[in-house]
Design a protein around this motif. Sequence first.
Motif, PDB file in Angstrom:
ATOM      1  N   TRP A 105      39.873  40.552  33.545  1.00  0.00           N
ATOM      2  CA  TRP A 105      41.064  41.264  33.391  1.00  0.00           C
ATOM      3  C   TRP A 105      40.896  42.346  32.357  1.00  0.00           C
ATOM      4  O   TRP A 105      39.693  42.219  31.538  1.00  0.00           O
ATOM      5  N   ALA A 114      44.386  34.647  39.047  1.00  0.00           N
ATOM      6  CA  ALA A 114      43.946  36.042  39.467  1.00  0.00           C
ATOM      7  C   ALA A 114      42.894  36.488  38.339  1.00  0.00           C
ATOM      8  O   ALA A 114      41.838  37.099  38.576  1.00  0.00           O
ATOM      9  N   GLN A 141      39.810  34.673  38.372  1.00  0.00           N
ATOM     10  CA  GLN A 141      39.147  35.098  39.492  1.00  0.00           C
ATOM     11  C   GLN A 141      38.219  36.451  39.643  1.00  0.00           C
ATOM     12  O   GLN A 141      36.934  36.441  39.751  1.00  0.00           O
ATOM     13  N   ARG A 142      39.058  37.255  38.957  1.00  0.00           N
ATOM     14  CA  ARG A 142      38.402  38.684  39.077  1.00  0.00           C
ATOM     15  C   ARG A 142      38.313  39.433  37.716  1.00  0.00           C
ATOM     16  O   ARG A 142      37.654  40.223  37.467  1.00  0.00           O
ATOM     17  N   GLU A 191      35.340  39.231  31.461  1.00  0.00           N
ATOM     18  CA  GLU A 191      34.503  38.929  32.660  1.00  0.00           C
ATOM     19  C   GLU A 191      35.260  37.705  33.333  1.00  0.00           C
ATOM     20  O   GLU A 191      36.120  37.206  32.779  1.00  0.00           O
ATOM     21  N   ALA A 192      34.992  37.594  34.662  1.00  0.00           N
ATOM     22  CA  ALA A 192      35.724  36.489  35.409  1.00  0.00           C
ATOM     23  C   ALA A 192      35.047  35.426  35.004  1.00  0.00           C
ATOM     24  O   ALA A 192      34.159  35.196  34.525  1.00  0.00           O
ATOM     25  N   HIS A 193      35.659  34.211  35.473  1.00  0.00           N
ATOM     26  CA  HIS A 193      35.396  32.974  35.505  1.00  0.00           C
ATOM     27  C   HIS A 193      35.568  32.413  33.787  1.00  0.00           C
ATOM     28  O   HIS A 193      34.650  31.567  33.532  1.00  0.00           O
ATOM     29  N   ARG A 238      37.900  44.519  28.090  1.00  0.00           N
ATOM     30  CA  ARG A 238      37.540  44.077  29.666  1.00  0.00           C
ATOM     31  C   ARG A 238      36.890  42.693  29.537  1.00  0.00           C
ATOM     32  O   ARG A 238      35.777  42.603  29.045  1.00  0.00           O
TER      33      ARG A 238
END
Length: 145
Positions: free
Chosen positions: A46, A40, A43-44, A87-89, A85
């Motif tokens: 964290w 997760a 994907q999004r 980023e995704a991927h 924060r």
Amino acid sequence: MHQLNRADRLLLAPGAYQTYSIAQPRDTTIRAACEQIGCAAWQRGWESAIDETTPLGQKQAAYIRAQSGRTFREQKTAAGLTVFRFEAHQRCFTEHRTRPQLYAVRDGDHRGNPTGHVRQHTRAADWVEDFGGHQLALTDQQKKG
């Protein structure tokens, strides 16, 4: 329409069948990247909130900034925490482990594999496609009589 059952199948030799199986070894673990397991965080993205007033928090923040290799933004909260924060991927910090699944197709049935032939698929999608194609061939053969 007559349905085949195990007793009916005994009339044919084991070599007339194929057996599809999925096995997952109990004691084998492999490291897996976030993308492979659908993480997760990957994907999004964290957030990690770090308290830099502690020695551990200082080490964590220094690692994130200088050595992690991740893309992030940082900001301070009213409570004095540093929030990173991400980023995704990109790979998270969790060490994911998973057990590999083995997708096999072997000649024979419950009585054995007379030829010893076993085919291993590396992807579940390939195994499913092979199984579906085999089922369609059986249906066509049954319609022909």
